[in-house]
Motif scaffolding. Structure first.
Motif, mmCIF file in Angstrom:
data_model
loop_
_atom_site.group_PDB
_atom_site.id
_atom_site.type_symbol
_atom_site.label_atom_id
_atom_site.label_comp_id
_atom_site.label_asym_id
_atom_site.label_seq_id
_atom_site.Cartn_x
_atom_site.Cartn_y
_atom_site.Cartn_z
ATOM 1 N N MET A 512 35.539 16.178 19.319
ATOM 2 C CA MET A 512 36.007 15.065 18.486
ATOM 3 C C MET A 512 37.493 14.796 18.647
ATOM 4 N N LYS A 513 38.266 15.809 18.998
ATOM 5 C CA LYS A 513 39.719 15.641 19.070
ATOM 6 C C LYS A 513 40.108 14.509 20.013
ATOM 7 N N SER A 514 39.429 14.428 21.166
ATOM 8 C CA SER A 514 39.771 13.383 22.134
ATOM 9 C C SER A 514 39.274 12.005 21.697
ATOM 10 N N GLU A 515 38.311 11.978 20.786
ATOM 11 C CA GLU A 515 37.731 10.715 20.317
ATOM 12 C C GLU A 515 38.465 10.150 19.103
ATOM 13 N N THR A 516 39.238 10.974 18.438
ATOM 14 C CA THR A 516 39.854 10.557 17.169
ATOM 15 C C THR A 516 41.376 10.607 17.222
ATOM 16 N N THR A 517 41.940 10.446 18.402
ATOM 17 C CA THR A 517 43.400 10.562 18.553
ATOM 18 C C THR A 517 44.150 9.443 17.839
ATOM 19 N N GLU A 518 43.483 8.294 17.621
ATOM 20 C CA GLU A 518 44.151 7.160 16.975
ATOM 21 C C GLU A 518 43.617 6.898 15.575
ATOM 22 N N ALA A 519 42.886 7.854 15.027
ATOM 23 C CA ALA A 519 42.281 7.665 13.704
ATOM 24 C C ALA A 519 42.655 8.820 12.784
ATOM 25 N N ALA A 520 42.653 8.524 11.489
ATOM 26 C CA ALA A 520 42.850 9.577 10.496
ATOM 27 C C ALA A 520 41.493 10.235 10.234
ATOM 28 N N VAL A 521 41.490 11.557 10.172
ATOM 29 C CA VAL A 521 40.247 12.303 9.966
ATOM 30 C C VAL A 521 40.388 13.121 8.690
ATOM 31 N N LEU A 522 39.440 12.907 7.771
ATOM 32 C CA LEU A 522 39.400 13.688 6.539
ATOM 33 C C LEU A 522 38.096 14.475 6.509
ATOM 34 N N ILE A 523 38.225 15.789 6.328
ATOM 35 C CA ILE A 523 37.061 16.663 6.360
ATOM 36 C C ILE A 523 36.987 17.467 5.074
ATOM 37 N N VAL A 524 35.859 17.398 4.397
ATOM 38 C CA VAL A 524 35.571 18.310 3.292
ATOM 39 C C VAL A 524 34.665 19.394 3.844
ATOM 40 N N ALA A 525 34.988 20.638 3.607
ATOM 41 C CA ALA A 525 34.181 21.733 4.122
ATOM 42 C C ALA A 525 34.236 22.921 3.183
ATOM 43 N N GLN A 526 33.204 23.728 3.263
ATOM 44 C CA GLN A 526 33.162 24.974 2.498
ATOM 45 C C GLN A 526 33.576 26.151 3.364
ATOM 46 N N ARG A 527 33.419 26.001 4.691
ATOM 47 C CA ARG A 527 33.700 27.105 5.609
ATOM 48 C C ARG A 527 35.148 27.056 6.078
ATOM 49 N N VAL A 528 35.802 28.164 6.000
ATOM 50 C CA VAL A 528 37.194 28.264 6.454
ATOM 51 C C VAL A 528 37.291 27.994 7.941
ATOM 52 N N SER A 529 36.301 28.438 8.703
ATOM 53 C CA SER A 529 36.338 28.261 10.159
ATOM 54 C C SER A 529 36.357 26.793 10.543
ATOM 55 N N THR A 530 35.829 25.933 9.696
ATOM 56 C CA THR A 530 35.795 24.495 9.978
ATOM 57 C C THR A 530 37.158 23.847 9.755
ATOM 58 N N VAL A 531 37.951 24.362 8.818
ATOM 59 C CA VAL A 531 39.197 23.694 8.435
ATOM 60 C C VAL A 531 40.446 24.376 8.971
ATOM 61 N N MET A 532 40.337 25.578 9.472
ATOM 62 C CA MET A 532 41.551 26.353 9.778
ATOM 63 C C MET A 532 42.385 25.742 10.902
ATOM 64 N N ASP A 533 41.786 24.906 11.757
ATOM 65 C CA ASP A 533 42.550 24.272 12.838
ATOM 66 C C ASP A 533 43.089 22.898 12.449
ATOM 67 N N ALA A 534 42.885 22.473 11.209
ATOM 68 C CA ALA A 534 43.340 21.155 10.766
ATOM 69 C C ALA A 534 44.855 21.073 10.714
ATOM 70 N N ASP A 535 45.385 19.854 10.885
ATOM 71 C CA ASP A 535 46.838 19.662 10.805
ATOM 72 C C ASP A 535 47.349 19.929 9.401
ATOM 73 N N ARG A 536 46.528 19.622 8.403
ATOM 74 C CA ARG A 536 46.900 19.880 7.012
ATOM 75 C C ARG A 536 45.648 20.244 6.238
ATOM 76 N N ILE A 537 45.775 21.247 5.408
ATOM 77 C CA ILE A 537 44.664 21.664 4.556
ATOM 78 C C ILE A 537 45.092 21.461 3.111
ATOM 79 N N LEU A 538 44.246 20.727 2.350
ATOM 80 C CA LEU A 538 44.479 20.543 0.918
ATOM 81 C C LEU A 538 43.537 21.481 0.167
ATOM 82 N N VAL A 539 44.108 22.295 -0.692
ATOM 83 C CA VAL A 539 43.318 23.233 -1.488
ATOM 84 C C VAL A 539 43.145 22.634 -2.887
ATOM 85 N N MET A 540 41.887 22.486 -3.304
ATOM 86 C CA MET A 540 41.622 21.879 -4.605
ATOM 87 C C MET A 540 41.019 22.889 -5.576
#
Length: 575
Positions: A512-540
């Motif tokens: 997905m990284k090469s497909e979303t270079t010009e778009a904002a990506v927001l991901i909700v996840a329960q697994r840490v492995s899914t979010v740990m490479d994100a540019d920013r992580i929001l903890v709620m």
């Protein structure tokens, strides 16, 4: 119901012809008994055979003409009522499409289905009958009385007793039936709700051996509907015996007093025969009215429910003067956002502020009920914020047309939803004019290419209702492909990787990284492995953002994030 009948304006010409044809049919039927009286009085009694043939020929011509008018009127009324119902269903469907989730929650999906199908059918049926009978019944009744009086005015005084009795019975039973018909529609809603929940949740029902419980629920709803239906049908069933009883007593009275008038020489035999036929026409016209009265209460209850849907104004509406977006492609801003569900005491979200920029991945993580999915639902305006603002490309989403706003967003819901049709058609839901190359590319990025090509018909393979012939992970990947083919400015993934194994999850996010270079990506996840490479992580936590940063920064400085990480990863993996 009259409010709905205003939609009949486009059918004014067919309705005019229907009413005219029914009028001609009524006149034909009213004239036939008079001709019969002439045949008896001037033909049979006097032995005038040519006169009998002459008047009999006229009766045949008039009967054929009346039949032709009746058949044509029936055809036109069916077409008119069918067209009206089609138009009304389309109007209700289009209106419901504009509802926010709040309106769906208020009315219920099962009730909306009943109102769009069963309720509109009830109105259609009564309209078909009214187009025929609303002219015929009064015409036959009034015309029959006039023609009966012309045969013998004194004998017609019988109707002064009969007609008020019949009219009173019809009015009384109709008044008692209306509340019961309203109950029937509500009971039908309940039955549809129970049946829909049972069928959609059949796996859960079987897994927990709740079949007996569900049968009891269904039987309870079914019994309620049966009891009310029996009650209303018993009430309506009393109408016909009452009318037949009155009609038979009327015939006895007519024959008795008519025989006396014939004996005294004040009435001819033919006139008595015609009088009896007119009396039957009057009675049958009242039976027509009674049938309408049986159907109108239920149709009125249905019309009220349809109008309730049409009168309900969506909380979310397009602005009168929509604004255009600035050149900030794919930028999402939350500015001190607070959101409270209708009727809730506490806010689901409080003081939410952050910015998601093009080319960045913003991940949102937190415990169950922390408000993650609620936050994402504010971006495409499934709900509107209570306070603050959500901006897309610098413009408040409430100032944009909903169609324009959602055209910029690729949304993958928490529960993957597929539609009946081919795999290619499901992916093309994201972009109507997507080429086959674009569909294949989206499927490859979503890691769906392998299982699609293994299917018998590939991209032309049929998806069953609800996607029941594919696994949960396959459904999620097809849902992701549907968003990717759109190539929007903003991607929203609401816990959309939960059914994927870790290997597929990692490969998908890398692709997905090469497909979303010009778009904002927001991901909700329960697994840490899914979010740990994100540019920013929001903890709620409890509707608030309690941490913001990279995986490494949050691991060092945020206690809530550390607790989430330690619950999923070992010390070696954390290190």
């Amino acid at each position: 119901m009259m409010k709905l009948f205003r939609m009949l304006k486009p059918y004014r010409i067919p309705i005019f012809f229907i009413l005219g044809l029914v009028l001609l049919q009524s006149l034909a039927e009213l004239y036939l008994p008079t001709l019969m009286a002439d045949i008896v009085n001037d033909g049979i009694v006097k032995g005038n055979v040519p006169y009998i043939w002459q008047i009999g020929g006229w009766m045949l011509v008039i009967a054929i003409a009346g039949t032709a008018c009746s058949v044509t009127a029936s055809y036109l009324s069916s077409r008119t009522a069918g067209g009206f119902a089609k138009k009304l269903r389309s109007r209700v469907f289009r209106h419901v499409e504009n509802f926010s989730l709040q309106e769906f929650d208020k009315l219920g999906t099962a009730s909306l289905i009943t109102r769009t199908t069963n309720d509109i059918t009830q109105v259609q049926n009564v309209l078909t009958m009214m187009l025929r009978m609303m002219v015929m019944a009064p015409m036959m009744c009034i015309g029959g009385i006039f023609m009966a009086v012309s045969q013998d005015a004194k004998l017609s005084t019988i109707f002064l007793v009969v007609l008020p009795v019949l009219a009173g019975a019809i009015a009384l039973i109709g008044a008692k039936g209306l509340p019961l018909f309203k109950q029937i529609q509500k009971k039908l809603d309940r039955l549809n709700l129970v049946l829909r929940e049972q069928l959609t949740g059949i796996r859960v029902v079987r897994a927990f051996n709740r079949g007996e419980h569900e049968r009891a629920r269904f039987n309870g709803a079914n019994t309620d509907l049966r009891d009310v239906s029996i009650k209303v049908n018993v009430l309506m069933a009393t109408l016909m015996p009452v009318m037949m009883l009155v009609m038979n007593f009327s015939m006895i009275a007519i024959l008795y007093f008519g025989g006396q008038r014939i004996d005294s020489g004040n009435m001819n035999i033919g006139s008595l025969i015609a009088f009896i036929q007119y009396a039957m026409q009057i009675m049958f016209s009242l039976i027509m009215v009674s049938i309408i009265f049986v159907m109108i209460p239920r149709a009125s209850a249905s019309a009220e429910r349809i109008n309730e849907v049409l009168d309900m104004q969506p909380d979310l509406s397009n602005p009168e003067q929509p604004r255009s977006m600035s050149a900030l492609q794919g930028t999402i801003e939350f500015d001190n956002v607070t959101f409270r569900y209708p009727g809730a005491e506490n806010a689901a979200l409080s003081g939410i502020s952050f910015t998601a920029r093009p080319g960045e991945t913003t991940a949102i993580i937190g415990g169950t009920g922390s408000g993650k999915s609620t936050l994402l639902s504010l971006i495409p305006r499934f709900y509107d914020v209570t306070e603050g603002s959500v901006r897309l490309n610098g413009t408040d989403v409430r100032e944009l047309r909903q169609e324009d706003l959602r055209a910029k967003i690729g949304f993958v819901p928490q529960k993957a939803v597929l539609f009946t049709g081919t795999i290619a058609e499901n992916i093309r839901h994201g972009k109507d004019d997507a080429t086959m190359e674009e569909i294949v590319r989206a499927a490859q990025t979503a890691q769906a290419e392998n299982f699609i090509t293994e299917m018998k018909d590939g991209y032309d393979s049929i998806i069953a209702q609800g996607g029941n012939n594919v696994s949960g992970g396959q459904k999620q990947r097809l849902s992701i492909a549907r968003a990717l083919v759109r190539r929007p400015e903003v991607y929203i993934f609401d816990d959309s990787f939960s059914a994927l194994d870790f290997k597929t999850d990692a490969k998908l996010r890398a692709a997905m990284k090469s497909e979303t270079t010009e778009a904002a990506v927001l991901i909700v996840a329960q697994r840490v492995s899914t979010v740990m490479d994100a540019d920013r992580i929001l903890v709620m936590d409890e509707g608030r953002i309690v941490g913001s940063g990279t995986h490494k920064e949050l691991l060092e400085h945020n206690e809530v994030y550390r607790e989430i990480v330690s619950s999923q990863l070992t010390e070696e993996e954390i290190a």
